[in-house]
Enzyme design. Structure first.
Site, PDB file in Angstrom:
ATOM      1  N   ASP A   1       1.090  -1.389   0.233  1.00  0.00           N
ATOM      2  CA  ASP A   1       0.185   0.039  -0.028  1.00  0.00           C
ATOM      3  C   ASP A   1       0.963   1.170  -0.017  1.00  0.00           C
ATOM      4  OD1 ASP A   1       1.204   0.043   2.576  1.00  0.00           O
ATOM      5  OD2 ASP A   1      -0.682   0.160   3.603  1.00  0.00           O
TER       6      ASP A   1
ATOM      7  N   PHE B   1      -2.921   5.495   4.250  1.00  0.00           N
ATOM      8  CA  PHE B   1      -3.870   5.058   5.086  1.00  0.00           C
ATOM      9  C   PHE B   1      -3.573   5.205   6.449  1.00  0.00           C
ATOM     10  CE2 PHE B   1      -6.488   2.065   7.527  1.00  0.00           C
ATOM     11  CZ  PHE B   1      -7.823   2.718   7.380  1.00  0.00           C
TER      12      PHE B   1
ATOM     13  N   GLN C   1     -11.112   8.379  -4.882  1.00  0.00           N
ATOM     14  CA  GLN C   1     -11.537   8.936  -3.640  1.00  0.00           C
ATOM     15  C   GLN C   1     -12.975   9.750  -3.918  1.00  0.00           C
ATOM     16  OE1 GLN C   1     -10.596   8.003  -0.654  1.00  0.00           O
ATOM     17  NE2 GLN C   1      -8.655   7.027  -0.791  1.00  0.00           N
TER      18      GLN C   1
ATOM     19  N   ASP D   1      -8.749  -7.065   0.000  1.00  0.00           N
ATOM     20  CA  ASP D   1      -7.641  -7.161   1.121  1.00  0.00           C
ATOM     21  C   ASP D   1      -8.401  -6.982   2.473  1.00  0.00           C
ATOM     22  OD1 ASP D   1      -7.137  -4.184   0.844  1.00  0.00           O
ATOM     23  OD2 ASP D   1      -6.420  -4.652   2.525  1.00  0.00           O
TER      24      ASP D   1
ATOM     25  N   CYS E   1     -13.480 -28.710   5.705  1.00  0.00           N
ATOM     26  CA  CYS E   1     -12.403 -27.764   5.303  1.00  0.00           C
ATOM     27  C   CYS E   1     -11.259 -28.516   5.355  1.00  0.00           C
ATOM     28  CB  CYS E   1     -12.578 -26.787   6.484  1.00  0.00           C
ATOM     29  SG  CYS E   1     -10.977 -25.602   6.284  1.00  0.00           S
TER      30      CYS E   1
ATOM     31  N   CYS F   1      -8.006 -27.274   5.315  1.00  0.00           N
ATOM     32  CA  CYS F   1      -7.189 -26.234   5.816  1.00  0.00           C
ATOM     33  C   CYS F   1      -6.320 -27.250   6.852  1.00  0.00           C
ATOM     34  CB  CYS F   1      -7.568 -24.904   6.486  1.00  0.00           C
ATOM     35  SG  CYS F   1      -8.058 -24.939   8.152  1.00  0.00           S
TER      36      CYS F   1
HETATM   37 ZN   LIG Z   1     -10.358 -24.893   8.465  1.00  0.00          ZN
END
Ligand SMILES: [Zn+2]
Length: 376
Positions: free
Chosen positions: A89, A93, A194, A271, A309, A311
């Protein structure tokens, strides 16, 4: 460069080619603020979490360890061990939200570091020079993030200045990208729209920056406290004026439902710190809604955070174990939940892409948008 593969309504399925790899879009970028994902998750973990782009914060890396140091160590990709695309970035910000005693002039902003109080000046050229030293794939233009709600006259003047700053960012990047010792001579520049919540200012500003032919366009200054409906309205207002052949990034957004709504309105890139921040407070996202692991009902629950899941956390650990880790104040509680949440976001975007590939996005949207906002 961005290639639009398919559309369904305003939703877009595309590919964004960079020197550090191709990003399948819509995509979610994983936020590694100071070069690490908060919750003890590294770039090596990100590979297992279907991450495509790592986002690092210019302001934080400029203060610590210093962009000159990162450059000496080979740039932010080598430094953090992430070999895919990185977006930095502009620092804007954080300058406007974290730093104290700021003074804005045409040249840039003078502010006091939130770390040690030292006075720092940052303008468009400084921001681009820092991002060039970091050697990221994509640099963001330096813009003013106006507080919400804002006075119309102030927002109008600020927009005009942010457009002038973008011209200076572009000139500085063109200068740096041909220097011999530049880490990434192919660094890309995204302009930022903006205009607060004023649709006419947003549109006027978008038209002006679209003419500058940036590598991509971001929508900034949203999700700063305005109602979600207002944010969706602003996206709808400016979307027709965003170049069709450029990637579009909605900065700092948001909940899984916000992302689904924004994809439906033509956004490609996102993001947010939400998956990692909420995880650190014991909140795990699932397709059925958000789960609070501190809840006593998980004490004897042997199921994973989310059934089905894939993960790393759900492969081996139960809700009961992670509930215990949170109660005991173990760091592992955060690490496992952050990993699950980042995987959830990256996987959600993969599901969105798949539905777009199959021409079934609208059905996917209708089936999931309500469920995703539930608390379970
Ligand atoms: Zn998970």
């Amino acid at each position: 460069m961005y290639k639009l593969l398919k559309t369904e309504g305003a939703a877009r399925r595309g590919e964004f080619e960079t020197v550090h790899g191709t990003v399948q879009t819509p995509a979610f970028m994983n936020v590694a603020t100071a070069g690490a994902i908060k919750g003890a998750v590294s770039a090596y973990d990100l590979r297992e979490l279907k991450c495509q782009v790592q986002l690092c914060n210019t302001y934080h890396l400029h203060l610590r360890p210093g962009d000159g140091t990162v450059k000496k160590l080979g740039g932010v990709r080598k430094f953090t061990g992430w070999d895919g695309p990185v977006l930095t970035d502009s620092g804007g910000f954080q300058v406007f939200s974290l730093a104290k005693l700021r003074r804005i002039r045409e040249e840039g902003v003078t502010f006091a570091s939130h770390v040690d109080g030292r006075r720092i000046f940052m303008g468009p050229e400084e921001s681009i020079r820092i991002q060039s030293n970091l050697g990221s794939t994509i640099a963001m233009a330096f813009d003013e993030c106006v507080e919400n709600p804002a006075e119309y006259a102030y927002a109008k003047n600020s927009c005009a200045r942010t457009a002038r700053w973008l011209e200076r960012c572009k000139a500085e990047m063109n200068r740096l990208n041909v220097l011999e010792d530049t880490l990434n001579p192919n660094q890309l520049l995204f302009g930022i729209n903006q205009g607060c919540t004023f649709a006419d200012l947003r549109i006027e500003h978008m038209k002006r920056i679209a003419a500058l032919d940036c590598d991509g366009y971001a929508i900034g200054g949203l999700a700063v406290g305005e109602p979600a409906e207002e944010m969706y309205h602003i996206i709808e207002s400016i979307e027709p004026f965003m170049p069709k052949d450029k990637i579009r990034y909605l900065m700092g957004v948001g909940t899984p439902a916000n992302i689904l709504e924004a994809v439906r309105r033509g956004v490609d890139l996102f993001d947010c710190v939400m998956p990692s921040r909420n995880a650190r407070h014991g909140h795990a996202f699932t397709m059925e809604g958000c789960r609070n692991l501190l809840n006593a009902k998980y004490e004897l629950d042997e199921a994973p955070l989310e059934e089905g899941c894939s993960c790393p956390a759900c492969q081996k650990f139960s809700r009961a174990y992670i509930h215990h880790l949170f109660k005991a104040g173990e760091m592992l509680a955060m690490r496992l939940t952050v990993m699950h949440n980042l995987f959830f976001y990256n996987n959600l975007l993969e599901k969105i892409r798949k539905s777009l590939d199959e021409g079934a996005f609208e059905g996917f949207y209708k089936e999931n948008v309500e469920k995703l906002s539930r608390r379970i």
